[in-house]
Write an enzyme that holds these catalytic residues in place. Structure first.
Site, PDB file in Angstrom:
ATOM      1  N   CYS A   2       0.850  -1.195   0.000  1.00 23.72           N
ATOM      2  CA  CYS A   2       0.000   0.000   0.000  1.00 23.72           C
ATOM      3  C   CYS A   2       0.884   1.242   0.000  1.00 23.72           C
ATOM      4  O   CYS A   2       2.093   1.171   0.129  1.00 23.72           O
ATOM      5  CB  CYS A   2      -0.863  -0.011   1.258  1.00 23.72           C
ATOM      6  SG  CYS A   2      -1.793  -1.522   1.443  1.00 23.72           S
ATOM      7  N   ARG A  27       2.288   2.344  -6.447  1.00 23.36           N
ATOM      8  CA  ARG A  27       2.329   1.241  -5.475  1.00 23.36           C
ATOM      9  C   ARG A  27       1.016   0.447  -5.503  1.00 23.36           C
ATOM     10  O   ARG A  27       0.854  -0.509  -4.764  1.00 23.36           O
ATOM     11  CB  ARG A  27       2.591   1.759  -4.061  1.00 23.36           C
ATOM     12  CG  ARG A  27       3.963   2.388  -3.882  1.00 23.36           C
ATOM     13  CD  ARG A  27       4.160   2.931  -2.485  1.00 23.36           C
ATOM     14  NE  ARG A  27       4.156   1.885  -1.488  1.00 23.36           N
ATOM     15  CZ  ARG A  27       5.234   1.162  -1.158  1.00 23.36           C
ATOM     16  NH1 ARG A  27       6.379   1.388  -1.790  1.00 23.36           N
ATOM     17  NH2 ARG A  27       5.189   0.223  -0.254  1.00 23.36           N
ATOM     18  N   TRP A  75      -3.574  -1.561  -1.481  1.00 27.76           N
ATOM     19  CA  TRP A  75      -3.439  -2.721  -2.378  1.00 27.76           C
ATOM     20  C   TRP A  75      -3.830  -3.893  -1.498  1.00 27.76           C
ATOM     21  O   TRP A  75      -3.038  -4.357  -0.676  1.00 27.76           O
ATOM     22  CB  TRP A  75      -2.015  -2.841  -2.887  1.00 27.76           C
ATOM     23  CG  TRP A  75      -1.800  -4.049  -3.753  1.00 27.76           C
ATOM     24  CD1 TRP A  75      -1.475  -5.308  -3.350  1.00 27.76           C
ATOM     25  CD2 TRP A  75      -1.940  -4.129  -5.165  1.00 27.76           C
ATOM     26  NE1 TRP A  75      -1.394  -6.150  -4.406  1.00 27.76           N
ATOM     27  CE2 TRP A  75      -1.664  -5.476  -5.549  1.00 27.76           C
ATOM     28  CE3 TRP A  75      -2.252  -3.223  -6.153  1.00 27.76           C
ATOM     29  CZ2 TRP A  75      -1.698  -5.902  -6.865  1.00 27.76           C
ATOM     30  CZ3 TRP A  75      -2.277  -3.660  -7.474  1.00 27.76           C
ATOM     31  CH2 TRP A  75      -2.006  -4.983  -7.820  1.00 27.76           C
ATOM     32  N   ASN A 101       0.780  -0.425   5.976  1.00 32.31           N
ATOM     33  CA  ASN A 101       1.254  -1.168   4.807  1.00 32.31           C
ATOM     34  C   ASN A 101       1.949  -2.404   5.350  1.00 32.31           C
ATOM     35  O   ASN A 101       2.887  -2.288   6.136  1.00 32.31           O
ATOM     36  CB  ASN A 101       2.240  -0.324   3.986  1.00 32.31           C
ATOM     37  CG  ASN A 101       2.852  -1.155   2.864  1.00 32.31           C
ATOM     38  OD1 ASN A 101       2.213  -2.079   2.348  1.00 32.31           O
ATOM     39  ND2 ASN A 101       4.093  -0.866   2.497  1.00 32.31           N
ATOM     40  N   GLY A 102       1.444  -3.602   4.989  1.00 36.04           N
ATOM     41  CA  GLY A 102       2.084  -4.844   5.450  1.00 36.04           C
ATOM     42  C   GLY A 102       1.031  -5.875   5.793  1.00 36.04           C
ATOM     43  O   GLY A 102      -0.101  -5.822   5.316  1.00 36.04           O
ATOM     44  N   GLU A 496      10.747 -21.097 -18.353  1.00 35.62           N
ATOM     45  CA  GLU A 496      10.555 -19.721 -17.854  1.00 35.62           C
ATOM     46  C   GLU A 496      11.729 -18.834 -18.250  1.00 35.62           C
ATOM     47  O   GLU A 496      11.548 -17.696 -18.674  1.00 35.62           O
ATOM     48  CB  GLU A 496      10.376 -19.742 -16.346  1.00 35.62           C
ATOM     49  CG  GLU A 496      10.278 -18.389 -15.675  1.00 35.62           C
ATOM     50  CD  GLU A 496       9.118 -17.528 -16.177  1.00 35.62           C
ATOM     51  OE1 GLU A 496       8.218 -18.042 -16.879  1.00 35.62           O
ATOM     52  OE2 GLU A 496       9.133 -16.307 -15.905  1.00 35.62           O
ATOM     53  N   LYS A 500      11.270 -15.460 -20.496  1.00 35.71           N
ATOM     54  CA  LYS A 500      11.759 -14.141 -20.073  1.00 35.71           C
ATOM     55  C   LYS A 500      12.604 -13.508 -21.175  1.00 35.71           C
ATOM     56  O   LYS A 500      12.456 -12.350 -21.517  1.00 35.71           O
ATOM     57  CB  LYS A 500      12.580 -14.279 -18.792  1.00 35.71           C
ATOM     58  CG  LYS A 500      11.763 -14.542 -17.543  1.00 35.71           C
ATOM     59  CD  LYS A 500      11.080 -13.344 -16.990  1.00 35.71           C
ATOM     60  CE  LYS A 500       9.649 -13.131 -17.314  1.00 35.71           C
ATOM     61  NZ  LYS A 500       8.639 -14.116 -17.207  1.00 35.71           N
ATOM     62  N   GLU A 503      10.548 -12.671 -24.512  1.00 32.63           N
ATOM     63  CA  GLU A 503       9.462 -11.674 -24.465  1.00 32.63           C
ATOM     64  C   GLU A 503       9.984 -10.252 -24.267  1.00 32.63           C
ATOM     65  O   GLU A 503       9.275  -9.294 -24.573  1.00 32.63           O
ATOM     66  CB  GLU A 503       8.430 -12.018 -23.403  1.00 32.63           C
ATOM     67  CG  GLU A 503       8.882 -11.860 -21.969  1.00 32.63           C
ATOM     68  CD  GLU A 503       7.719 -12.066 -20.996  1.00 32.63           C
ATOM     69  OE1 GLU A 503       6.596 -11.606 -21.255  1.00 32.63           O
ATOM     70  OE2 GLU A 503       7.956 -12.706 -19.956  1.00 32.63           O
ATOM     71  N   HIS A 519      16.388 -36.137 -28.743  1.00 29.25           N
ATOM     72  CA  HIS A 519      15.243 -36.435 -29.621  1.00 29.25           C
ATOM     73  C   HIS A 519      14.988 -35.314 -30.621  1.00 29.25           C
ATOM     74  O   HIS A 519      13.880 -35.164 -31.127  1.00 29.25           O
ATOM     75  CB  HIS A 519      14.002 -36.692 -28.762  1.00 29.25           C
ATOM     76  CG  HIS A 519      14.173 -37.824 -27.803  1.00 29.25           C
ATOM     77  ND1 HIS A 519      14.251 -39.143 -28.197  1.00 29.25           N
ATOM     78  CD2 HIS A 519      14.384 -37.820 -26.462  1.00 29.25           C
ATOM     79  CE1 HIS A 519      14.449 -39.922 -27.138  1.00 29.25           C
ATOM     80  NE2 HIS A 519      14.526 -39.141 -26.076  1.00 29.25           N
ATOM     81  N   LYS A 618       0.252  -6.401 -20.087  1.00 29.30           N
ATOM     82  CA  LYS A 618       0.515  -6.951 -18.754  1.00 29.30           C
ATOM     83  C   LYS A 618      -0.538  -7.988 -18.377  1.00 29.30           C
ATOM     84  O   LYS A 618      -0.255  -8.979 -17.751  1.00 29.30           O
ATOM     85  CB  LYS A 618       0.534  -5.841 -17.692  1.00 29.30           C
ATOM     86  CG  LYS A 618       0.821  -6.327 -16.281  1.00 29.30           C
ATOM     87  CD  LYS A 618       2.154  -7.039 -16.186  1.00 29.30           C
ATOM     88  CE  LYS A 618       2.351  -7.737 -14.862  1.00 29.30           C
ATOM     89  NZ  LYS A 618       3.528  -8.646 -14.884  1.00 29.30           N
TER      90      LYS A 618
HETATM   91  C1  AGP Z   1       5.031 -13.518 -18.357  1.00 31.41           C
HETATM   92  O1  AGP Z   1       6.221 -12.787 -18.197  1.00 31.41           O
HETATM   93  C2  AGP Z   1       4.047 -12.860 -19.290  1.00 31.41           C
HETATM   94  N1  AGP Z   1       3.817 -11.516 -18.951  1.00 31.41           N
HETATM   95  C3  AGP Z   1       2.774 -13.681 -19.470  1.00 31.41           C
HETATM   96  O2  AGP Z   1       3.151 -14.959 -19.903  1.00 31.41           O
HETATM   97  C4  AGP Z   1       1.888 -13.858 -18.215  1.00 31.41           C
HETATM   98  O3  AGP Z   1       2.529 -14.689 -17.301  1.00 31.41           O
HETATM   99  C5  AGP Z   1       0.579 -14.511 -18.646  1.00 31.41           C
HETATM  100  O4  AGP Z   1      -0.074 -13.642 -19.549  1.00 31.41           O
HETATM  101  C6  AGP Z   1      -0.344 -14.822 -17.473  1.00 31.41           C
HETATM  102  O5  AGP Z   1      -0.722 -13.640 -16.841  1.00 31.41           O
HETATM  103  P1  AGP Z   1      -1.459 -13.751 -15.413  1.00 31.41           P
HETATM  104  O6  AGP Z   1      -0.470 -14.335 -14.466  1.00 31.41           O
HETATM  105  O7  AGP Z   1      -1.840 -12.337 -15.056  1.00 31.41           O
HETATM  106  O8  AGP Z   1      -2.655 -14.644 -15.586  1.00 31.41           O
END
Ligand code: AGP
Length: 623
Positions: A2, A27, A75, A101-102, A496, A500, A503, A519, A618
């Protein structure tokens, strides 16, 4: 995470508080509030759910007058976003307000004791407990028996004693109408900074809140208190005794301050992970017994013991967390677990076990494919646990049970702290499943918890690899293809790490189970393709070492993650990133960090928009 702001000085407090809250909007917020004490010792409290503009509308209609006050943007962590749950919270008298906040870990037991003593609560939050605890501490002086000059030390003592009972993380500010010339702040495990102005004092979660008024700041340490008055601030230990604090001069501009001096939100969020993992684990490891999550989540031992299969549904990075959750659940609980991409699950005609429990993982809680998959499962009569970072999100409202990550808002499109927060939450969930099904003995659970508790410190140690990772990024940022390989619980980390990189740097990167190399993928390998091998200590490390040999024999450049003390990669891998020891099933949380940093530095060196990569959003709220 928060935003809190406090002011005491010669100016009207409300404009300072509202501007401070605007400076802290990054925040995160789902509700907000302000409270100001006027010259007649009356409090004026305004709160609103939703964006800060909603509170602004109320403030414009009826501007609280007074020269001391508190402001808060919430938050949510405990209690859905609502006006009743918005801060500031008051005690029964309505003359004492608190912002926080916490996370107060033991708020339920404290609340029960206070209710037994006759306190009436108006919210679902953990924070409100603090207001009533302080009220209890003031009772001996109630009824106006105290002379004005005694009220300030009374409040100080009541606050100090209250916090000797509180466990958890808090940056708290308190205003009492009986002492309108002062604010009290208390800090443990959540950030709190004091601003020292000319004839005015400020407190806040972060410096942007008051940077336009003063650059002289004092950062409180854990277990410290501050008394703020317009002519200055004094500092104390919660355990008693004054503390001398040396002010710092903040050189940042506002934009830098919002990123805490980091160049991008993503880098800031990578470095926040020790704190966000600690916050996600907080209050969920003890008591070490089946059903201990029930008071917070409703996940009783009965609900968990009835589940004979777990379906983990998610997208993207959250799906990688689900894949790791599969290993954790099968290992600790001994029941089958399936981690599926929600976008595939929802269009299949899945055959579902009526006693399966769904775990839906999502940072935003708004991902369309995940929501649709959850609705399909619910339509088949399955119950759903969410692992989500946003209270009040569509997923958290759809789920039957919510096990939140407490990571605060994640602004970087590339998910980092939310991912490790999801892994921490899944570790707790798997352990609870195991205990509830009698598969995990208490000594085994204790050994696991001992390692979980060490994670934040180990993550801080792992973040020290940053300089070495930057050198690797400088060496390989112009490469066109990367291959990431891992096995067992670290196979999803290979996925993962590749996600990273691709993307945010737009470099082609693939994650693969190392056992699959022969394979097909091994045909790709030559001296132009770095292979990132996740080779930390595990039951399959020997196999990983062979895979590294195979890659080297084809001329690959191998960047290996390994555990401190492991020597067998020396002379085999071209570059070795050494991580501290932890439990085999917790390495993914540590291994994620250098791979996040590698992606970040490569993208940065390429001049990519790290926080807002092309073509991505996002939260993917469309299908
Ligand atoms: C991950 O870095 C991406 N931004 C994307 O794969 C994300 O994880 C995916 O869209 C899922 O989003 P969410 O966790 O908000 O459901």
């Amino acid at each position: 995470m928060c935003g809190i702001i406090g002011y005491v000085g010669g100016r009207e407090a409300t404009p300072v508080l509202m501007e401070g809250l605007r400076r802290l909007e990054y925040r995160g917020y789902d509700s907000a509030g302000v409270c100001v004490a006027d010259a007649k010792n009356e409090l004026h409290l305004l709160r609103a759910v939703g964006k800060l503009s909603k509170l602004d509308e109320k403030v414009r209609e009826d501007t609280p007058k007074g020269k001391v006050g508190l402001g808060h943007s919430r938050w949510a962590t405990h209690g859905k976003p609502s006006e009743d749950n918005a801060h500031p919270h008051t005690d029964c008298t309505g003359k004492l307000v608190v912002i926080h906040n916490g996370i107060i870990e033991n708020y339920l037991e404290l609340k029960a004791d206070l209710q037994a003593a006759g306190h009436q609560f108006r919210s679902e939050t953990d924070t409100e407990v603090v207001a009533h605890l302080i009220e209890e501490g003031l009772k001996p002086f109630a009824g106006g028996r105290a002379t004005p000059d005694l009220k300030e030390p009374m409040l100080f003592e009541a606050v100090r004693k209250a916090f000797l009972k509180v466990r958890g993380a808090y940056a708290i500010a308190i205003l009492w109408a009986e002492t309108p010339g002062m604010l009290i702040a208390v800090k443990t495990a959540s950030p709190l900074v004091v601003g020292l102005g000319e004839g005015e004092s400020f407190l806040a979660s972060d410096v942007p809140a008051f940077l336009e008024h003063t650059r002289k700041a004092v950062f409180l340490e854990d277990g410290e208190m501050a008394i703020l008055k317009k002519d200055g601030v004094s500092f104390f230990k919660l355990s008693g005794g004054k503390v001398e604090k040396k002010p710092q001069t903040i050189a940042w501009d506002r934009a830098m301050a919002e990123k805490a001096g980091y160049r991008h939100f993503m880098l800031k969020e990578i470095h926040e992970q020790p704190q966000t993992v600690a916050d996600t684990l907080r209050g969920r490891l003890y008591p070490l017994k089946a059903g201990s999550l029930a008071p917070e989540t409703g996940l009783t031992s009965e609900v968990l013991s009835k589940a004979d299969r777990i379906e983990l549904l998610a997208c993207g990075t959250a799906h990688h967390a689900g894949l790791i959750g599969k290993y954790l659940i099968e290992h600790f609980a001994g029941i089958p677990a399936e981690a599926e991409m929600a976008s595939e699950f929802r269009y299949r005609d899945p055959v579902l076990d009526p006693n399966a429990l769904v775990v839906a993982i999502s940072q935003s809680g708004e991902t369309a494919d995940t929501l649709s998959a959850v609705k399909l499962a619910k339509g088949r009569g399955l119950r759903v646990v969410s692992v989500c970072n946003c209270l009040g999100s569509a997923l958290s409202r759809e789920a039957d049970f919510n096990l939140y990550t407490h990571c605060g808002p994640e602004f970087g499109v590339a998910s980092t702290k939310a991912f490790t927060g999801q892994l921490a939450a899944l570790a707790v969930f798997a352990m609870q499943l195991g205990l509830s099904r009698g598969k995990l003995s208490e000594p085994e659970a204790r050994a696991f918890v001992d390692e979980l508790v060490r994670l934040p410190a180990l993550m801080r140690q792992t973040l020290k690899l940053d300089a070495q990772v930057l050198e690797l990024a400088k060496r390989y940022f112009r490469v066109r293809d990367f291959l990431y390989i891992g096995r067992h619980v670290n196979y999803p980390i290979a996925l993962e790490g590749a996600l990273k990189l691709k993307e945010i740097s737009y470099i082609h990167a693939e994650g693969y189970p190392a056992g699959e190399m022969k394979h097909g993928p091994i045909a790709l390998i030559d001296e132009t393709m770095p292979v990132v091998a996740v080779a930390t200590e595990s039951s399959v490390l020997e196999k990983m070492l062979s895979n590294v040999e195979e890659a080297k024999a084809r001329g690959a450049i191998v960047i290996a993650l390994c555990t401190e003390g492991e020597k067998r990669l020396v002379g085999r891998a071209d570059h070795i990133l050494t991580l501290p020891k932890t439990h085999e099933f917790l390495y993914p949380i540590l291994n994620a960090v250098p791979l996040q940093l590698l992606a970040y530095h490569i993208a940065n060196l390429l001049g990519c928009d790290v926080d807002q990569p092309r073509n991505l959003a996002k939260s993917v709220t469309v299908e």
